[in-house]
Structure formats: C-alpha cells, structure tokens
Design a protein around this motif. Sequence first.
Motif, PDB file in Angstrom:
ATOM      1  N   PHE A 128       2.674 -18.727  -2.046  1.00 36.14           N
ATOM      2  CA  PHE A 128       1.239 -18.673  -1.740  1.00 36.14           C
ATOM      3  C   PHE A 128       0.493 -19.719  -2.565  1.00 36.14           C
ATOM      4  O   PHE A 128      -0.388 -20.424  -2.076  1.00 36.14           O
ATOM      5  CB  PHE A 128       0.678 -17.274  -2.021  1.00 36.14           C
ATOM      6  N   ARG A 129       0.908 -19.846  -3.802  1.00 37.55           N
ATOM      7  CA  ARG A 129       0.305 -20.865  -4.670  1.00 37.55           C
ATOM      8  C   ARG A 129       0.505 -22.258  -4.072  1.00 37.55           C
ATOM      9  O   ARG A 129      -0.448 -23.050  -3.976  1.00 37.55           O
ATOM     10  CB  ARG A 129       0.969 -20.755  -6.041  1.00 37.55           C
ATOM     11  N   ARG A 130       1.733 -22.549  -3.649  1.00 37.18           N
ATOM     12  CA  ARG A 130       2.015 -23.869  -3.047  1.00 37.18           C
ATOM     13  C   ARG A 130       1.220 -24.061  -1.758  1.00 37.18           C
ATOM     14  O   ARG A 130       0.680 -25.124  -1.490  1.00 37.18           O
ATOM     15  CB  ARG A 130       3.521 -24.010  -2.767  1.00 37.18           C
ATOM     16  N   GLU A 131       1.136 -22.996  -0.955  1.00 37.97           N
ATOM     17  CA  GLU A 131       0.402 -23.066   0.315  1.00 37.97           C
ATOM     18  C   GLU A 131      -1.075 -23.419   0.069  1.00 37.97           C
ATOM     19  O   GLU A 131      -1.655 -24.252   0.758  1.00 37.97           O
ATOM     20  CB  GLU A 131       0.517 -21.717   1.035  1.00 37.97           C
ATOM     21  N   CYS A 132      -1.669 -22.772  -0.938  1.00 41.52           N
ATOM     22  CA  CYS A 132      -3.091 -23.021  -1.226  1.00 41.52           C
ATOM     23  C   CYS A 132      -3.304 -24.414  -1.796  1.00 41.52           C
ATOM     24  O   CYS A 132      -4.288 -25.085  -1.469  1.00 41.52           O
ATOM     25  CB  CYS A 132      -3.631 -21.971  -2.191  1.00 41.52           C
ATOM     26  N   GLU A 133      -2.384 -24.852  -2.655  1.00 36.25           N
ATOM     27  CA  GLU A 133      -2.513 -26.210  -3.212  1.00 36.25           C
ATOM     28  C   GLU A 133      -2.452 -27.237  -2.084  1.00 36.25           C
ATOM     29  O   GLU A 133      -3.232 -28.192  -2.051  1.00 36.25           O
ATOM     30  CB  GLU A 133      -1.415 -26.456  -4.265  1.00 36.25           C
ATOM     31  N   ALA A 134      -1.546 -27.019  -1.130  1.00 38.93           N
ATOM     32  CA  ALA A 134      -1.435 -27.932   0.016  1.00 38.93           C
ATOM     33  C   ALA A 134      -2.691 -27.848   0.888  1.00 38.93           C
ATOM     34  O   ALA A 134      -3.196 -28.863   1.378  1.00 38.93           O
ATOM     35  CB  ALA A 134      -0.184 -27.609   0.826  1.00 38.93           C
ATOM     36  N   ALA A 135      -3.216 -26.637   1.064  1.00 40.47           N
ATOM     37  CA  ALA A 135      -4.425 -26.467   1.894  1.00 40.47           C
ATOM     38  C   ALA A 135      -5.601 -27.228   1.287  1.00 40.47           C
ATOM     39  O   ALA A 135      -6.428 -27.791   1.996  1.00 40.47           O
ATOM     40  CB  ALA A 135      -4.766 -24.981   2.034  1.00 40.47           C
ATOM     41  N   GLY A 136      -5.659 -27.260  -0.044  1.00 43.23           N
ATOM     42  CA  GLY A 136      -6.729 -27.974  -0.736  1.00 43.23           C
ATOM     43  C   GLY A 136      -6.662 -29.478  -0.523  1.00 43.23           C
ATOM     44  O   GLY A 136      -7.636 -30.180  -0.772  1.00 43.23           O
ATOM     45  N   ARG A 137      -5.504 -29.968  -0.074  1.00 40.95           N
ATOM     46  CA  ARG A 137      -5.336 -31.420   0.136  1.00 40.95           C
ATOM     47  C   ARG A 137      -5.174 -31.780   1.610  1.00 40.95           C
ATOM     48  O   ARG A 137      -4.887 -32.915   1.943  1.00 40.95           O
ATOM     49  CB  ARG A 137      -4.080 -31.904  -0.614  1.00 40.95           C
ATOM     50  N   ARG A 138      -5.369 -30.814   2.514  1.00 38.24           N
ATOM     51  CA  ARG A 138      -5.060 -31.081   3.927  1.00 38.24           C
ATOM     52  C   ARG A 138      -6.083 -32.032   4.561  1.00 38.24           C
ATOM     53  O   ARG A 138      -7.160 -32.257   3.996  1.00 38.24           O
ATOM     54  CB  ARG A 138      -5.003 -29.767   4.717  1.00 38.24           C
ATOM     55  N   ASP A 139      -5.742 -32.531   5.724  1.00 36.97           N
ATOM     56  CA  ASP A 139      -6.668 -33.346   6.517  1.00 36.97           C
ATOM     57  C   ASP A 139      -7.667 -32.391   7.167  1.00 36.97           C
ATOM     58  O   ASP A 139      -7.353 -31.723   8.150  1.00 36.97           O
ATOM     59  CB  ASP A 139      -5.875 -34.122   7.575  1.00 36.97           C
ATOM     60  N   GLU A 140      -8.871 -32.330   6.609  1.00 43.96           N
ATOM     61  CA  GLU A 140      -9.835 -31.308   7.042  1.00 43.96           C
ATOM     62  C   GLU A 140     -10.507 -31.646   8.364  1.00 43.96           C
ATOM     63  O   GLU A 140     -11.132 -30.779   8.964  1.00 43.96           O
ATOM     64  CB  GLU A 140     -10.885 -31.090   5.949  1.00 43.96           C
ATOM     65  N   VAL A 141     -10.396 -32.873   8.805  1.00 45.36           N
ATOM     66  CA  VAL A 141     -10.954 -33.224  10.115  1.00 45.36           C
ATOM     67  C   VAL A 141     -10.044 -32.650  11.213  1.00 45.36           C
ATOM     68  O   VAL A 141     -10.499 -32.002  12.147  1.00 45.36           O
ATOM     69  CB  VAL A 141     -11.114 -34.752  10.256  1.00 45.36           C
TER      70      VAL A 141
END
Length: 346
Positions: free
Chosen positions: A67-80
């Motif tokens: 879950f920690r890794r998932e959230c860290e990746a979500a924080g860097r995702r392509d938000e467009v």
Amino acid sequence: MIVRSQTSHIPPRSTVDLSPSYVFTDAARDTLRSAMLALRSHPYREQPAFRDEVAALVDTGAVPADFRRECEAAGRRDEVARPFHVVTNCPIDLELPVFDAEDPVGDKHRKKQTFVAEAYLQLYAVLTGKPPVSYKNVNDGDVFQDIFPKKSLYNSQSQKTLVSIGFHKDLANHFVRPDYVNILGLRSDPRNEIFTTFVRTCDLVEHLGEERVAILTEPAFYTPYDDLSVYGDKQRKLGDADKHAVINGRYDFRYFEGRTIAFTEAGKEALRVLDEALALYKGRMFMRPGDFVSIANNSSLHGKDVGAIADPEQQKIRWSIKTVNVSRLEDHARHYLAGRPGVVDG
Ligand SMILES: [Fe+2]
C-alpha cells in the motif's frame, strides 16, 4: 462497488477509469484500524500532533508495504491521463454516529469518539506526499470535512446538499486552490441512487477542439463564489468573484456546471459544447463505506448525481469524509494564519 455504463444515462464514451488500484484485504484493514484506534492525539484539536502520530505509523508494520508503494507511485502518476486514484476496503470507524441536521459539524465534534477515517486520510496524505490544507471560512478551519447534509444547505451546491451537484473543481475561485480532493465513503444506502461523478479534462479538450479551447482561454467568464465559502464568510470580506478564463494552461478547468456564465456569444456556444462533453465523457461511482478516491483537482472535474431515492431518511444521513490537499505546503505560505501552516486565512 464501481458502477459504470449500466444504465442509459451513463455515456458510452466515458473513459474514466474508476477501478480500484489497491484493495485492502480484510486482515490488513483490521490491523491498520486497530493501530489507528490506538492513536492518542485529537485530529481536530491537535492537528499537528495527530499528523505526526499518523506519520509514525508508517514504520510500525501496521501499514502494508504494497500500500505504501502504491501510494508513493500514485503521488507521481500522470494526473492528466489518470486523475482518479481509487482504493477500496479502507479502514473506517466501527461506530458511525448520526448527526443533527441543523448543525452536523458541531454534532460531529460532540459525538465522534474514534478517528479511523481521519487517520486514513492523513496516512494517504503522508504516503503520497500531498499534505492537506484547511480554510478559516470552511467548517472553522477543520482539516477533515464532512460530506453530510445540513438542513439550511439542503438545496445548495455544496458538500452539505441533498441535490445533485454540477461538475466543478473544488475551491476554483479561491486564492489557495487545492491540487487534490480526497474522499472516503463512510455511510451510504445502496438503495439510494447517489453517485459521485468524474470527468477527465483531457477528454473535454479533445471534444471541444482548438477553436473553442482558445475561446475558453479568454478571461470572459464568471462564476460566483462557492456556497460554502460564502456561508462561512461572516464578515462579508470575499466581495465579488473576478472574471476568469475557463481553461488555464492546458487542462486546468475553472468551471462550475450550471453556475459559470459567459459574457460573449462565442463563449456561450463553447460552454454549450462543454456541457455536452461533460455528459458524454463522465463516469460515476457509488461510494460504499471504505471506498476511497483521490481526485487530481487540476486535471478533472467532479460532481454528484442524485437519482431515485428509495429511503429519504438514509439520504439525509449519507456521509463521506474528505480533505483537500496540495502538492507543496510552502507554495501557499503567505496565505496561512500566523503560526498555523496549512490553515488558510480565507
Ligand atoms: Fe467538490
């Protein structure tokens, strides 16, 4: 439960991906909830201490590593391309009190004794690196806000309404515009058709075409301040909102469906096509207890659809809890109350 493309008014062109990126196992959810129930600080009276205590949970083993890794990746995702990050089966409070419709926020402060939902929202903020902000004029500066109906605002376009809410981004008119809106479902009756709606602005841009995009980039539009900021502005300091562009940069839409108006004929035509695109490309989600969505506020719009209501009493106690978050606290430093970073003076 993710409800997509099931009934006639769900558009076939919706490209919105609302499938969960992470689903807590029951065991992981219960372990995390127990750890959150053991926190000592008060999320409303001792916000900074609560934040630090939640941050310290990360290294205790109560937070699943994936879950920690998932959230860290979500924080860097392509938000467009991916403005929505969905997590399900999240820990929430076992006791969910019912609040007085006249003063639900005050009643929450009297009745809510456990703070698992608040801790989840705080944890998500820590793991994604996107801290929450609060506003002096909105619920007296609480970081954690309820989407819970309030009698005097039942017909408003706000988090306290009973009726549908047009597509919008949160606090679009405010001088501190949040970059994220994070919502955690707490109580919802599946017999009532109340859906949170979502649209990606990249789909709107595509549908509008270059000519209308250029028109919408002109500062020839107007949106009144949101109902909740006006309601909380006891000293009437907000004044009138400014004329503004609907599209800022490429994908940031300052628009409130049904409220934003155009001053030119070309602008009115562009808004008509924009509304048509909203209906074509939208997706929607029935937020069950424990369903969570983080919305990138600068590359999407969201709203609420209210359809058939089987149980009006349950509608009046439907409850989600939310925060609005920013990419970096220091970007807005000059707007905070003295000695209270993250609490906006406005
Ligand atoms: Fe909103």
